[in-house]
Design an enzyme around this catalytic site. Structure first.
Site, PDB file in Angstrom:
ATOM      1  N   GLY A  45     -18.294 -48.991  45.229  1.00 49.55           N
ATOM      2  CA  GLY A  45     -18.410 -47.960  44.194  1.00 49.55           C
ATOM      3  C   GLY A  45     -17.392 -48.007  43.081  1.00 49.55           C
ATOM      4  N   ASP A 104     -13.591 -44.840  43.881  1.00 56.75           N
ATOM      5  CA  ASP A 104     -14.392 -44.144  42.881  1.00 56.75           C
ATOM      6  C   ASP A 104     -14.289 -42.635  43.024  1.00 56.75           C
ATOM      7  OD1 ASP A 104     -15.734 -44.238  45.302  1.00 56.75           O
ATOM      8  OD2 ASP A 104     -17.646 -44.912  44.496  1.00 56.75           O
ATOM      9  N   ASP A 107     -14.224 -37.536  48.443  1.00 52.07           N
ATOM     10  CA  ASP A 107     -15.131 -36.479  48.906  1.00 52.07           C
ATOM     11  C   ASP A 107     -14.562 -35.915  50.211  1.00 52.07           C
ATOM     12  OD1 ASP A 107     -17.319 -34.831  49.287  1.00 52.07           O
ATOM     13  OD2 ASP A 107     -18.693 -36.423  49.853  1.00 52.07           O
ATOM     14  N   THR A 108     -15.006 -36.431  51.360  1.00 49.27           N
ATOM     15  CA  THR A 108     -14.393 -35.948  52.607  1.00 49.27           C
ATOM     16  C   THR A 108     -12.959 -36.457  52.741  1.00 49.27           C
ATOM     17  OG1 THR A 108     -15.076 -37.856  53.924  1.00 49.27           O
ATOM     18  CG2 THR A 108     -16.633 -36.030  53.774  1.00 49.27           C
ATOM     19  N   GLY A 109     -12.644 -37.543  52.044  1.00 47.14           N
ATOM     20  CA  GLY A 109     -11.316 -38.138  52.121  1.00 47.14           C
ATOM     21  C   GLY A 109     -11.212 -39.251  53.147  1.00 47.14           C
ATOM     22  N   LEU A 112     -10.688 -43.100  51.649  1.00 40.44           N
ATOM     23  CA  LEU A 112      -9.361 -43.396  51.094  1.00 40.44           C
ATOM     24  C   LEU A 112      -8.283 -43.314  52.180  1.00 40.44           C
ATOM     25  CD1 LEU A 112      -8.030 -44.171  48.434  1.00 40.44           C
ATOM     26  CD2 LEU A 112      -7.533 -41.755  48.043  1.00 40.44           C
ATOM     27  N   ASP A 163     -23.596 -45.165  43.210  1.00 41.46           N
ATOM     28  CA  ASP A 163     -25.031 -45.323  43.443  1.00 41.46           C
ATOM     29  C   ASP A 163     -25.645 -44.210  44.250  1.00 41.46           C
ATOM     30  OD1 ASP A 163     -23.685 -46.108  45.904  1.00 41.46           O
ATOM     31  OD2 ASP A 163     -25.633 -46.843  46.557  1.00 41.46           O
TER      32      ASP A 163
END
Ligand code: IMP
Ligand code: MG
Length: 180
Positions: A45, A104, A107-109, A112, A163
């Site tokens: 992403g 990118d 979100d939930t983490g 990363l 996407d």
């Protein structure tokens, strides 16, 4: 071919807005003073964001090495599967290196946090994280990126590398797919 109905996409962040923000962000990253930096985009992403950010960093004077880490958490559709897997590992050794991880969207983490833990465990000297978008949702894991380009509404976004079932990555902006 896909069906004839073409969903409308609402632009959330235009290519001009993104370019301006990346320019600022490159300055902030340079100010962090990474030594012999190794930049690691998390694929897939982040490929468009990373390409633009790398060129902004180059213009600001950085001469990084670059290697890629391909992770997967989203399989299909818009829901996280909950577990992160390595689809393709990096080639370079990160031990004693200053690393800039790029993703990118936070979100939930989990993605990363997984990448950060992996690279820390491999002995990086300094580890900074950078994301294009951060969603204001309750994280499954606690993680605070060092650099965030934009706070993003809590909707599923596409474009600029991101996407929905492998579509829309080519869009030059970040947008939201409108239902209907
Ligand atoms: P997390 O692990 O839940 O933080 O999710 C991060 C990954 O999920 C990102 O690297 C994206 O690939 C994907 N993702 C999360 N939200 C979106 C979205 O709104 N659009 C596209 N991909 C997303
Ligand atoms: Mg991703």
């Amino acid at each position: 071919m896909h069906g004839t109905a073409k969903p409308a996409i609402e632009v959330l962040f235009s290519s001009e807005t993104i370019a301006q923000r990346i320019h600022e962000m490159a300055g902030a990253i340079m100010a962090a003073g990474l030594v012999r930096p190794l930049v690691v985009p998390i694929l897939t992403g982040s490929f468009v964001f990373s390409a633009d950010l790398l060129r902004a960093l180059q213009a600001a004077g950085m001469e990084p090495e670059v290697d890629f880490l391909t992770l997967s958490s989203y399989r299909r559709g818009t829901k996280s599967s909950g577990s992160v897997t390595i689809l393709r590992d990096m080639d370079l050794d990160v031990s004693d290196r200053d690393v800039l991880l790029i993703d990118d969207i936070l979100d939930t983490g989990r993605t990363l946090a997984f990448a950060k833990d992996l690279i820390a465990a491999r002995g990086a000297r300094r580890l900074l994280t950078c994301v294009l978008l951060s969603k204001p949702v309750k994280r499954s894991v606690s993680i605070e990126p060092d650099f965030i380009a934009f706070e993003c509404p809590p909707v599923f976004v596409v474009g600029y590398g991101m996407d929905l079932a492998n579509r829309y990555r080519e869009l030059p902006y970040v947008g939201r797919v409108m239902a209907g």
